[in-house]
Structures are given as structure tokens and as C-alpha cells.
Design an enzyme around this catalytic site. Structure first.
Site, short mmCIF file in Angstrom:
data_model
loop_
_atom_site.label_atom_id
_atom_site.label_comp_id
_atom_site.label_asym_id
_atom_site.label_seq_id
_atom_site.Cartn_x
_atom_site.Cartn_y
_atom_site.Cartn_z
N ASN A 234 0.71 -1.24 -0.07
CA ASN A 234 0.01 0.03 0.02
C ASN A 234 0.91 1.33 -0.08
OD1 ASN A 234 -2.44 1.80 0.30
ND2 ASN A 234 -3.45 -0.24 0.99
N ARG A 235 0.32 2.44 0.55
CA ARG A 235 0.90 3.65 -0.04
C ARG A 235 1.51 4.45 1.56
NH1 ARG A 235 -3.75 3.29 -2.70
NH2 ARG A 235 -3.36 3.70 -5.08
N HIS B 95 3.47 0.24 -2.64
CA HIS B 95 3.92 -1.29 -3.04
C HIS B 95 5.58 -1.49 -2.96
CE1 HIS B 95 -0.02 -2.04 -2.84
NE2 HIS B 95 -0.54 -2.17 -4.45
N HIS C 268 -1.39 -9.58 -4.05
CA HIS C 268 -2.13 -8.67 -4.81
C HIS C 268 -2.72 -9.32 -5.82
CE1 HIS C 268 -3.17 -5.00 -6.99
NE2 HIS C 268 -2.72 -4.22 -6.12
N TYR D 292 -5.56 -10.78 -8.31
CA TYR D 292 -7.12 -10.30 -8.39
C TYR D 292 -7.89 -11.69 -8.89
CZ TYR D 292 -4.98 -5.84 -10.28
OH TYR D 292 -4.18 -4.66 -10.41
N ASP E 7 -11.08 1.20 -3.49
CA ASP E 7 -9.65 0.97 -3.18
C ASP E 7 -9.39 1.67 -1.92
OD1 ASP E 7 -7.08 0.78 -3.44
OD2 ASP E 7 -6.37 2.23 -5.10
N GLN F 72 -7.22 -4.57 2.25
CA GLN F 72 -7.53 -3.32 1.27
C GLN F 72 -8.55 -4.06 0.13
OE1 GLN F 72 -6.14 -0.40 1.38
NE2 GLN F 72 -6.62 0.80 -0.87
N GLU G 223 -6.44 -7.47 0.07
CA GLU G 223 -5.03 -7.47 0.48
C GLU G 223 -5.07 -7.40 1.86
OE1 GLU G 223 -3.06 -4.38 -1.96
OE2 GLU G 223 -5.06 -4.37 -3.08
#
Length: 355
Positions: free
Chosen positions: A80-81, A107, A181, A183, A255, A291, A318
Site C-alpha cells: 500500500n501507500r 507497494h 495482490h 485479482y 480502493d 484493502q 489485500e
């Protein structure tokens, strides 16, 4: 159970890449590669016993070596950020890569763990298989302090439980917040969008974010918003109501980091159900947050079997500590890892079908 291997092309560094496939007694399987410890496929049955791959990804190493939307990636050192790519630890301020629109850190940086070649160790057992991936991240890599020794183990059993265990130690205080991560599309990776998926998340609040999806340091209740998934929500209904929720505008969908009611106890974090196929995926973790990301801007050609992955083609769940945690000590838990400590966390993606 059994593990098979096959060559999967060549990494950008020139080293050969191997794909490992673990297959259980149902014929269901999980595939992973030693480049990036990336999860490349999850083939599971539907209510009629028909097998399909429910993880988006690619058939070639060339795609994973290029921009691939982080599909299947092991993310680190920090998932993440981090706002402005900056944090202070023990009085020292570190500046990380601003690889998220030139403003923030995302990331793990320009060349995170998903771009590294890992050492793989497969293990077969009667009712489960496992592949462990080992990587040593040197002191100063992506400007993170400390040498981080990391092992990520994927275990697949006869119950169709995908168990991911993350372990790490360090020789200097550093940050560590690892996640996966992948999908998911329970209708099949090439079946279109996930608007018909029903998602439950055990959270009363999200971390409130600004227009760049960086936490402001406070929580926002999900009640009476399209972020409320405590009773289960059809994603299409939530996306259709996006305009009623200012938090969703900057992301063009979901998100968002959901702070789990269970805290850091091992327990159910989320559940995804696809009615037509009867597939359900439970997410069980000891992490305090998750997340939800719904491939809001994805547009990738050349997926597996020639699939084109467009907007809302899949969803990520996540498991993690809260984003920008080092700049928000009020968030639950900590992402600081010190010498003598062990980072040790487990997430289970459990696949089931309607009886």
C-alpha cells in the site's frame, strides 16, 4: 498431493524462471513462480464440479516482467501507500521512491519484491503441498533501512485452502508490511467484470483518505454508504452508488482500507460469493485490516488464454496493516520491525462451493 514444475521463461536479469503447480485430490491447483513469488493461477471447482481459473494473470514471463497491474504479486517491503514517500524511524527520516503519480510511495517502490528472483523450496505431503520462497533484501534497497530476510510460503491442501505465511527478520529497525495482490474473479479469470460478486467485509470503518488515497489519520464509518459490506453487498450496486460517496470518487471505485473488527486475532476478514457458479472465497487472517481494490482503471491485453482485462475485471483483498501506518501511530498495530523480532503473519484464502 503433488507438485509439478515447468520452465516459465527468463527473468529480466537473465535467470530462468520456474512455475510450480500444486494439485490436490479434487484436481484443483495453485501455480506460483519464483520471479516475484507471484501467484499465477488458482483453478477450483464450481457447484457442478467444473474447474476454472479464478486468478487473473498471464501465460508468459514477458508479461510479468513488464507492467502487469501487480497481478498475483508478493508486495513488499511495504504494501500500500506511504504519504509523500517519507517516514521517520528512531529519529532518522527516510525518503522513498515517489512511484505513485510522482507524489507518494506505493507497494515497495520502483523495484519491489515482485521484481526480484526468489529461491524456491517445494515440499510435498500427503494432504498438502507447499512452496517456500526466500529473498534477502539488502540494507538500503529502495532506501529502506536494514537487511530484511524474507520467506513467503504458499500452502495448498485437499480442502482448497490457500495458506500464505509471511516471515521476516531484520538486522536494523525497518518497516515491514507484506501482502498479496492477486485479482480474483470467481466466475473465471476471463469472464468479464465482478459486478455480480457479493462481498462481505467485517469492518465498521475505513481509514479516511484524501484525493490521493492517502489516509488523513482518522476513520470514516461505513454505515449508510456503498462501503458498508457488513451484511454483504453486490459490487455492482455499490459501484452504481459511487457518486453518493466522496471517498470513492478519486479511486473510481473501491480502493479502500477496511479496519477489521476482530483486530489482530486470527479470524474472518471478508467473504466473496458468486451465485451463478456457487463459488465462495473466505479470507481469514491475523492482520488488522484489508484493502478492497476492484481493478478500477485496469486495461490490460494479453491475459491468460488471450483474455483482455478491463475495468472491474477482478477484485483484490489485500490483508495488511493500515496504509501510511508509520505516519499514523494511532492506527492499530505497527509495521516497525526490529532486530530480535520476527514478522510472522498468515492469511488463508479458503475456496468453497454451494452444497
Amino acid at each position: 498431493m503433488s507438485i509439478t514444475t515447468r520452465p516459465f521463461g527468463t527473468a529480466p536479469c537473465g535467470a530462468p524462471v520456474t512455475q510450480y503447480t500444486m494439485t490436490n485430490k479434487q484436481g484443483a491447483s495453485v501455480s506460483v513462480i519464483n520471479y516475484g513469488a507471484i501467484l499465477t493461477g488458482i483453478i477450483v471447482p464450481d457447484k457442478d464440479g467444473k474447474l476454472a481459473d479464478v486468478a487473473l494473470g498471464f501465460d508468459s514471463m514477458e508479461k510479468y516482467g513488464a507492467g502487469h497491474g501487480a497481478m498475483g504479486d508478493t508486495v513488499g517491503r511495504y504494501g500500500n501507500r506511504i504519504g509523500k514517500g517519507r517516514f521517520t524511524l528512531d529519529g532518522v527520516t527516510y525518503q522513498l521512491a515517489l512511484n505513485d503519480h510522482g507524489r507518494n510511495h506505493l507497494h515497495g517502490g520502483n523495484a519491489g519484491f515482485s521484481k526480484k528472483l526468489w529461491e524456491a523450496t517445494p515440499r510435498e505431503e500427503a494432504d498438502r503441498d507447499a512452496v517456500s520462497f526466500h529473498y534477502v533484501s539488502p540494507d538500503g534497497e529502495e532506501n529502506y533501512p536494514g537487511t530484511l530476510d524474507v520467506t513467503v510460503t504458499y500452502t495448498w491442501n485437499d480442502m482448497c485452502d490457500l495458506i500464505i505465511r509471511y516471515e521476516a527478520t531484520t538486522d536494523k529497525a525497518t518497516l515491514c508490511n507484506l501482502t498479496n495482490h492477486t485479482y480474483f474473479n470467481l466466475a473465471g479469470h476471463d469472464s468479464g467484470n465482478i459486478r455480480d460478486h457479493i462481498v462481505y467485509i467485517d469492518a465498521d470503518v475505513i481509514t479516511d483518505v484524501d484525493s490521493e488515497l492517502i489516509p488523513r489519520g482518522s476513520y470514516m464509518p461505513v454505515s449508510q454508504t456503498p462501503l458498508d459490506m457488513r451484511e454483504g453487498l453486490r459490487l455492482g450496486d455499490g459501484l452504481d452508488a459511487m457518486d453518493t460517496c466522496p471517498q470513492m470518487g478519486p479511486a473510481h471505485g473501491y480502493d479502500h482500507n477496511f479496519v477489521l473488527r476482530k483486530g489482530e486475532a486470527m479470524g474472518l476478514a471478508a467473504c466473496v460469493h458468486h451465485e451463478e457458479t456457487g463459488r465462495t472465497m473466505e479470507v481469514i487472517t491475523d492482520q488488522p485490516a484489508v484493502q478492497l481494490y476492484t481493478a478500477c482503471t485496469t486495461d490490460l491485453a494479453g491475459g491468460k488464454d488471450g483474455a483482455h482485462y478491463g475495468q472491474y475485471c477482478g477484485l483484490c483483498l489485500e490483508t495488511q496493516h493500515c496504509p501510511d501506518d508509520p505516519n499514523n501511530p494511532q492506527f492499530p498495530g505497527t509495521t516497525v520491525l526490529r532486530p530480535g523480532e520476527k514478522y510472522d503473519t498468515t492469511t488463508i484464502y479458503a475456496f468453497r462451493v454451494d452444497a
